[in-house]
Write a protein that holds these residues in place. Structure first.
Motif, PDB file in Angstrom:
ATOM      1  N   CYS A   1       0.831  -1.198   0.000  1.00  0.00           N
ATOM      2  CA  CYS A   1       0.000   0.000   0.000  1.00  0.00           C
ATOM      3  C   CYS A   1       0.865   1.248   0.000  1.00  0.00           C
ATOM      4  CB  CYS A   1      -0.889  -0.024   1.242  1.00  0.00           C
ATOM      5  SG  CYS A   1      -2.317   1.031   1.097  1.00  0.00           S
ATOM      6  N   GLY A   2       0.544   2.204  -0.867  1.00  0.00           N
ATOM      7  CA  GLY A   2       1.303   3.450  -0.920  1.00  0.00           C
ATOM      8  C   GLY A   2       0.596   4.534  -0.138  1.00  0.00           C
TER       9      GLY A   2
ATOM     10  N   GLU B   1      -8.912   2.900  -5.359  1.00  0.00           N
ATOM     11  CA  GLU B   1      -8.879   4.317  -5.733  1.00  0.00           C
ATOM     12  C   GLU B   1      -7.611   4.983  -5.201  1.00  0.00           C
ATOM     13  OE1 GLU B   1     -12.341   6.384  -4.547  1.00  0.00           O
ATOM     14  OE2 GLU B   1     -13.732   5.085  -5.639  1.00  0.00           O
ATOM     15  N   GLY B   2      -7.182   6.020  -5.913  1.00  0.00           N
ATOM     16  CA  GLY B   2      -5.998   6.763  -5.504  1.00  0.00           C
ATOM     17  C   GLY B   2      -4.784   6.492  -6.371  1.00  0.00           C
ATOM     18  N   TRP B   3      -4.861   5.481  -7.238  1.00  0.00           N
ATOM     19  CA  TRP B   3      -3.737   5.174  -8.131  1.00  0.00           C
ATOM     20  C   TRP B   3      -3.543   6.293  -9.133  1.00  0.00           C
ATOM     21  CZ3 TRP B   3      -4.179   4.402 -13.473  1.00  0.00           C
ATOM     22  CH2 TRP B   3      -5.486   4.449 -13.952  1.00  0.00           C
ATOM     23  N   VAL B   4      -2.327   6.442  -9.640  1.00  0.00           N
ATOM     24  CA  VAL B   4      -2.014   7.504 -10.601  1.00  0.00           C
ATOM     25  C   VAL B   4      -1.542   6.916 -11.935  1.00  0.00           C
ATOM     26  CG1 VAL B   4      -0.601   9.547 -11.055  1.00  0.00           C
ATOM     27  CG2 VAL B   4      -1.396   9.075  -8.720  1.00  0.00           C
ATOM     28  N   ILE B   5      -0.569   6.009 -11.864  1.00  0.00           N
ATOM     29  CA  ILE B   5      -0.009   5.392 -13.067  1.00  0.00           C
ATOM     30  C   ILE B   5       0.008   3.879 -12.895  1.00  0.00           C
ATOM     31  CG2 ILE B   5       2.048   5.114 -14.506  1.00  0.00           C
ATOM     32  CD1 ILE B   5       0.824   7.779 -14.953  1.00  0.00           C
TER      33      ILE B   5
ATOM     34  N   ASP C   1       6.173 -14.077 -26.847  1.00  0.00           N
ATOM     35  CA  ASP C   1       5.407 -13.396 -25.793  1.00  0.00           C
ATOM     36  C   ASP C   1       5.366 -14.216 -24.507  1.00  0.00           C
ATOM     37  OD1 ASP C   1       4.725 -11.194 -27.397  1.00  0.00           O
ATOM     38  OD2 ASP C   1       2.997 -12.242 -28.236  1.00  0.00           O
ATOM     39  N   SER C   2       5.719 -15.491 -24.579  1.00  0.00           N
ATOM     40  CA  SER C   2       5.691 -16.344 -23.395  1.00  0.00           C
ATOM     41  C   SER C   2       6.584 -15.758 -22.305  1.00  0.00           C
ATOM     42  CB  SER C   2       6.167 -17.758 -23.738  1.00  0.00           C
ATOM     43  OG  SER C   2       5.288 -18.380 -24.645  1.00  0.00           O
ATOM     44  N   GLY C   3       6.105 -15.829 -21.074  1.00  0.00           N
ATOM     45  CA  GLY C   3       6.911 -15.327 -19.961  1.00  0.00           C
ATOM     46  C   GLY C   3       6.079 -14.561 -18.956  1.00  0.00           C
ATOM     47  N   LYS C   4       6.712 -13.636 -18.276  1.00  0.00           N
ATOM     48  CA  LYS C   4       6.110 -12.921 -17.151  1.00  0.00           C
ATOM     49  C   LYS C   4       5.325 -11.703 -17.626  1.00  0.00           C
ATOM     50  CE  LYS C   4       7.524 -11.015 -12.647  1.00  0.00           C
ATOM     51  NZ  LYS C   4       8.698 -10.713 -11.789  1.00  0.00           N
ATOM     52  N   ILE C   5       4.066 -11.618 -17.215  1.00  0.00           N
ATOM     53  CA  ILE C   5       3.214 -10.460 -17.468  1.00  0.00           C
ATOM     54  C   ILE C   5       2.974  -9.775 -16.119  1.00  0.00           C
ATOM     55  CG2 ILE C   5       0.991  -9.636 -18.333  1.00  0.00           C
ATOM     56  CD1 ILE C   5       2.762 -10.824 -20.504  1.00  0.00           C
ATOM     57  N   GLU C   6       3.347  -8.496 -16.038  1.00  0.00           N
ATOM     58  CA  GLU C   6       3.350  -7.809 -14.743  1.00  0.00           C
ATOM     59  C   GLU C   6       2.503  -6.540 -14.768  1.00  0.00           C
ATOM     60  OE1 GLU C   6       6.742  -6.281 -11.525  1.00  0.00           O
ATOM     61  OE2 GLU C   6       7.309  -7.014 -13.509  1.00  0.00           O
ATOM     62  N   CYS C   7       1.728  -6.372 -13.706  1.00  0.00           N
ATOM     63  CA  CYS C   7       0.945  -5.156 -13.488  1.00  0.00           C
ATOM     64  C   CYS C   7       1.635  -4.367 -12.380  1.00  0.00           C
ATOM     65  CB  CYS C   7      -0.479  -5.533 -13.105  1.00  0.00           C
ATOM     66  SG  CYS C   7      -1.452  -4.161 -12.456  1.00  0.00           S
ATOM     67  N   SER C   8       2.125  -3.177 -12.718  1.00  0.00           N
ATOM     68  CA  SER C   8       2.893  -2.388 -11.763  1.00  0.00           C
ATOM     69  C   SER C   8       2.197  -1.050 -11.506  1.00  0.00           C
ATOM     70  CB  SER C   8       4.308  -2.141 -12.305  1.00  0.00           C
ATOM     71  OG  SER C   8       5.048  -1.327 -11.432  1.00  0.00           O
ATOM     72  N   VAL C   9       2.013  -0.732 -10.236  1.00  0.00           N
ATOM     73  CA  VAL C   9       1.395   0.528  -9.838  1.00  0.00           C
ATOM     74  C   VAL C   9       2.377   1.276  -8.943  1.00  0.00           C
ATOM     75  CG1 VAL C   9      -0.598   1.630  -8.744  1.00  0.00           C
ATOM     76  CG2 VAL C   9      -0.877  -0.552  -9.919  1.00  0.00           C
ATOM     77  N   GLN C  10       2.529   2.562  -9.191  1.00  0.00           N
ATOM     78  CA  GLN C  10       3.460   3.379  -8.427  1.00  0.00           C
ATOM     79  C   GLN C  10       3.233   3.236  -6.921  1.00  0.00           C
ATOM     80  OE1 GLN C  10       3.314   7.441  -9.708  1.00  0.00           O
ATOM     81  NE2 GLN C  10       5.515   7.594  -9.946  1.00  0.00           N
ATOM     82  N   GLN C  11       4.319   2.998  -6.199  1.00  0.00           N
ATOM     83  CA  GLN C  11       4.296   2.919  -4.734  1.00  0.00           C
ATOM     84  C   GLN C  11       3.490   1.748  -4.187  1.00  0.00           C
ATOM     85  OE1 GLN C  11       6.268   4.761  -2.946  1.00  0.00           O
ATOM     86  NE2 GLN C  11       6.930   6.053  -4.639  1.00  0.00           N
TER      87      GLN C  11
END
Length: 221
Positions: A7-8, A44-48, A98-108
């Motif tokens: 949590c940021g 809620e509160g995410w930016v990027i 395309d095989s491999g790691k798919i990542e969802c990244s959110v600031q902080q």
């Protein structure tokens, strides 16, 4: 800014809020050329929000400006509900690479990831569609699978029953293009006319691919 677990926390005059990844993407196995879809839900509160494929950013979503699509094959759809904001990554015309790691990244916030397995449905064939077999004659039937990824699991059936694995031998090889070939040789002696089926299966196929041969039994008398 301070970060606790996933949590940021941000502190502005008279304002403090926190956000985190509620639900990350799930593993997927698809056939090459088809679509792969991954969902990431944040509070809620995410930016990027950034989607990465094998460590490389492929799509960025801004809470204020929406999605920035930098590669044609990677697009997104967005959904907002009481639970939070969901970004769906869509990979079009998937490729073996395309095989491999798919990542969802959110600031902080701690990122969430899954793995994509892209598989290739190759060809399968038996040289002859019909074969005449005499009484007490031992025959070898060859089934050839070309251009698969991963190597397919080969099995044989006669009429509606699986043939014991001791009756056939399967050899596999891999080419420089990363695709696999398999050659399966079935050896048997028939006592009646039978339809023999060679099946090749990989996880992404809803049903195994098959090739058949009709062995016509001829009594020597």
């Amino acid at each position: 800014a301070y970060v606790f677990t996933d949590c940021g926390f941000f502190f502005l005059p008279g304002l403090a809020f926190c956000y985190s990844v509620i639900s990350g993407p799930s593993n997927a196995t698809v056939l090459a050329g088809s679509e792969a879809r991954f969902n990431c839900t944040v509070t809620e509160g995410w930016v990027i929000l950034i989607w990465l494929s094998n460590g490389n950013p492929v799509l960025t979503v801004s809470s204020s400006q929406g999605a920035f699509e930098t590669l044609d094959r990677f697009t997104s759809q967005n959904y907002t509900s009481s639970d939070g904001f969901t970004s769906e990554l869509i990979i079009h015309n998937t490729q073996l690479s395309d095989s491999g790691k798919i990542e969802c990244s959110v600031q902080q916030a701690i990122s969430s990831f899954a793995f994509l397995s892209v598989q290739v449905n190759g060809s399968l064939s038996i040289k002859n569609s019909t074969l005449t077999v005499k009484e007490n004659e031992t025959v070898e039937i060859v089934c050839e699978a070309l251009g698969w990824a991963p190597a397919p699991d080969i099995t044989w059936m006669t009429n509606d029953s699986f043939i014991d694995k001791s009756r056939y031998v399967t050899q596999q090889s891999q080419g420089s293009n990363g695709l696999h070939d398999a050659l399966s040789i079935l050896t048997l002696t028939l006592t009646d006319t039978e339809i023999l089926t060679c099946l090749a299966d990989i996880e992404a196929l809803p049903n195994p691919q098959n090739a058949t041969v009709t062995c016509i039994f001829v009594n020597s008398t």
